[in-house]
Design a protein around this motif. Structure first.
Motif, short mmCIF file in Angstrom:
data_model
loop_
_atom_site.label_atom_id
_atom_site.label_comp_id
_atom_site.label_asym_id
_atom_site.label_seq_id
_atom_site.Cartn_x
_atom_site.Cartn_y
_atom_site.Cartn_z
N PRO A 54 33.28 46.53 48.73
CA PRO A 54 34.49 46.65 47.91
C PRO A 54 35.02 48.08 47.92
O PRO A 54 34.26 49.05 47.94
CB PRO A 54 34.01 46.26 46.50
N LYS A 55 36.35 48.20 47.92
CA LYS A 55 36.99 49.52 47.99
C LYS A 55 37.59 49.95 46.66
O LYS A 55 38.31 50.94 46.61
CB LYS A 55 38.05 49.50 49.09
N VAL A 56 37.34 49.17 45.61
CA VAL A 56 37.75 49.54 44.25
C VAL A 56 36.56 49.32 43.33
O VAL A 56 35.62 48.59 43.69
CB VAL A 56 38.96 48.70 43.77
N PRO A 57 36.52 49.95 42.16
CA PRO A 57 35.41 49.75 41.23
C PRO A 57 35.23 48.27 40.86
O PRO A 57 36.21 47.52 40.77
CB PRO A 57 35.80 50.59 40.01
N TRP A 60 37.38 46.30 38.14
CA TRP A 60 38.67 45.71 38.47
C TRP A 60 38.49 44.38 39.20
O TRP A 60 39.26 43.44 38.99
CB TRP A 60 39.49 46.67 39.33
N ILE A 61 37.48 44.29 40.05
CA ILE A 61 37.22 43.04 40.76
C ILE A 61 36.85 41.95 39.78
O ILE A 61 37.35 40.81 39.85
CB ILE A 61 36.11 43.25 41.81
N VAL A 62 35.98 42.27 38.83
CA VAL A 62 35.57 41.26 37.83
C VAL A 62 36.74 40.87 36.93
O VAL A 62 36.95 39.69 36.65
CB VAL A 62 34.39 41.81 37.00
N ALA A 63 37.51 41.86 36.48
CA ALA A 63 38.64 41.57 35.59
C ALA A 63 39.66 40.67 36.27
O ALA A 63 40.10 39.65 35.71
CB ALA A 63 39.29 42.87 35.13
N VAL A 64 40.06 41.02 37.50
CA VAL A 64 41.04 40.20 38.21
C VAL A 64 40.45 38.84 38.56
O VAL A 64 41.14 37.81 38.48
CB VAL A 64 41.54 40.93 39.48
N GLY A 65 39.17 38.81 38.93
CA GLY A 65 38.53 37.54 39.25
C GLY A 65 38.53 36.58 38.08
O GLY A 65 38.77 35.37 38.25
N LEU A 66 38.28 37.07 36.87
CA LEU A 66 38.27 36.21 35.70
C LEU A 66 39.67 35.76 35.29
O LEU A 66 39.90 34.59 34.99
CB LEU A 66 37.59 36.93 34.53
N VAL A 67 40.62 36.70 35.30
CA VAL A 67 41.97 36.37 34.85
C VAL A 67 42.71 35.53 35.89
O VAL A 67 43.32 34.50 35.57
CB VAL A 67 42.77 37.66 34.53
N ALA A 168 44.29 44.74 50.77
CA ALA A 168 44.51 43.52 49.98
C ALA A 168 43.54 42.42 50.35
O ALA A 168 43.06 41.68 49.48
CB ALA A 168 45.95 43.04 50.18
N LEU A 169 43.22 42.27 51.64
CA LEU A 169 42.31 41.20 52.05
C LEU A 169 40.90 41.46 51.53
O LEU A 169 40.26 40.55 50.99
CB LEU A 169 42.29 41.09 53.58
N ASN A 170 40.42 42.68 51.67
CA ASN A 170 39.11 43.03 51.14
C ASN A 170 39.04 42.76 49.64
O ASN A 170 38.05 42.19 49.14
CB ASN A 170 38.84 44.51 51.43
N PHE A 171 40.08 43.13 48.93
CA PHE A 171 40.12 42.94 47.48
C PHE A 171 40.09 41.47 47.11
O PHE A 171 39.31 41.04 46.25
CB PHE A 171 41.38 43.61 46.92
N MET A 172 40.92 40.64 47.78
CA MET A 172 40.99 39.23 47.44
C MET A 172 39.69 38.50 47.77
O MET A 172 39.28 37.60 47.04
CB MET A 172 42.16 38.57 48.16
N VAL A 173 39.05 38.87 48.87
CA VAL A 173 37.78 38.21 49.21
C VAL A 173 36.72 38.51 48.16
O VAL A 173 36.01 37.60 47.70
CB VAL A 173 37.31 38.65 50.61
N TRP A 174 36.62 39.77 47.73
CA TRP A 174 35.64 40.10 46.71
C TRP A 174 36.02 39.52 45.35
O TRP A 174 35.14 39.09 44.57
CB TRP A 174 35.46 41.62 46.61
N VAL A 175 37.32 39.48 45.04
CA VAL A 175 37.76 38.83 43.80
C VAL A 175 37.36 37.35 43.81
O VAL A 175 37.00 36.78 42.77
CB VAL A 175 39.28 38.99 43.64
N SER A 176 37.39 36.72 44.98
CA SER A 176 37.07 35.29 45.09
C SER A 176 35.61 34.99 44.79
O SER A 176 35.26 33.84 44.50
CB SER A 176 37.41 34.78 46.49
N THR A 177 34.74 36.02 44.84
CA THR A 177 33.34 35.77 44.51
C THR A 177 33.11 35.61 43.00
O THR A 177 32.11 35.02 42.59
CB THR A 177 32.45 36.92 45.02
#
Length: 308
Positions: A54-57, A60-67, A168-177
């Motif tokens: 992941p390239k962001v903390p 943010w991945i957890v917050a966006v993933g939940l919302v 964006a792709l890296n972020f969305m893939v990790w958000v999808s987890t």
């Protein structure tokens, strides 16, 4: 934009629009929360093995993933399962642009211009017309769930803006987890293990195809291509293509599912697309006047380029 890039932007809008019809078909095979969980599981694996760390903390991945994953898509899938038409869902969900502007004003201090305020009013009028149309033919509760999904999308947009992911792709893939386990837990709790097991045992090629489409085509390809376009072109050039999503959504639902498009729905579509355009598209700043340098009498003033 080059013609090939324009075609790519239109293709992404078409993929996202047809996605609503595919979701409607998939809901005939799976309970909504299980379907959403499978979507994110398929989007995350095996892509997470190839996109790097992941390239962001993580917050943010957890917050966006939940919302985005749990709240937005959970509400959308449940709303469509309870009777919200696919074409109308693709249209109503665009009200997220209004919610994004409102939440950005509160959380980021972005003051909306008069044009954006006018756009919000027009878009809300479109939602009112769509609600009248849906109230005459379908459940208003399902309509409200999709509006709530649009609000959650607005929150996730603000969170994503704060996260500012460079890829964006890296972020969305990790958000999808993130949404997989919460959605599975909610499905077992609310939909029941017997219903989930029955859906998995009855899995056929059409059901598997809907999962792969909403995961790989819509999420991995769609967001990856959109992120690439945003990296290579100004957002003001790329963003207008998203207005084609409800066009493809309503058209595909009519052609493939036989959903009728009433005069009220056309009116709602016109108002919503106009309002979203006014709300989300940036306003061009007028070019500054060139500076004048005085010269000796009898000669024209010398015009120099304006300072930027």
């Amino acid at each position: 934009m080059r013609p090939a890039h324009v075609l790519l932007a239109v293709l992404v809008a078409a993929v996202w629009g047809v996605n609503f019809t595919v979701i409607e078909i998939g809901l005939g095979h799976f309970p909504p929360l299980l379907f959403s969980a499978l979507r994110f599981l398929a989007a995350a694996l095996p892509a997470v093995l190839f996109v790097g760390r992941p390239k962001v903390p993580w917050r943010w991945i957890v917050a966006v993933g939940l919302v985005l994953g749990v709240a937005k898509f959970g509400l959308l899938f449940v709303g469509m399962d309870q009777g919200m038409p696919a074409g109308l869902s693709s249209l109503v969900l665009q009200i997220q642009a209004v919610f994004t502007a409102l939440f950005a004003c509160v959380a980021l201090g972005e003051r909306p211009s008069r044009r954006r305020l006018a756009g919000m009013a027009v878009a809300l009028a479109g939602i009112a017309v769509a609600a009248v149309d849906e109230g005459a033919s379908g459940p208003l509760g399902a309509f409200a769930l999709v509006v709530a999904a649009a609000a959650c999308w607005g929150v996730s947009n603000v969170l994503t803006r704060k996260a500012a992911p460079p890829d964006a792709l890296n972020f969305m893939v990790w958000v999808s987890t993130v949404p997989v386990l919460p959605l599975l837990a909610l499905s077992l709790l609310l939909e029941g293990p017997s219903r989930d097991l029955a859906a998995l045992r009855a899995l056929d090629w059409q059901g598997a195809g809907t999962v792969l489409y909403v995961a790989w085509v819509t999420t991995v390809f769609g967001f990856g291509a959109w992120g690439w376009l945003l990296r290579n072109h100004p957002a003001s050039t790329v963003a207008p293509f998203s207005l084609l999503v409800p066009v493809f959504g309503m058209t595909s639902a009519t052609l493939l599912l036989g959903e009728p498009v009433t005069p009220l729905r056309w009116c709602a579509a016109a108002l919503l697309v106009t309002g979203v355009a006014l709300t989300s598209l940036p306003q061009r700043r007028p070019s500054p006047e060139p500076r004048l340098i005085r010269r000796r009498p009898g000669r024209e003033p010398l015009r120099l380029p304006a300072r930027r």
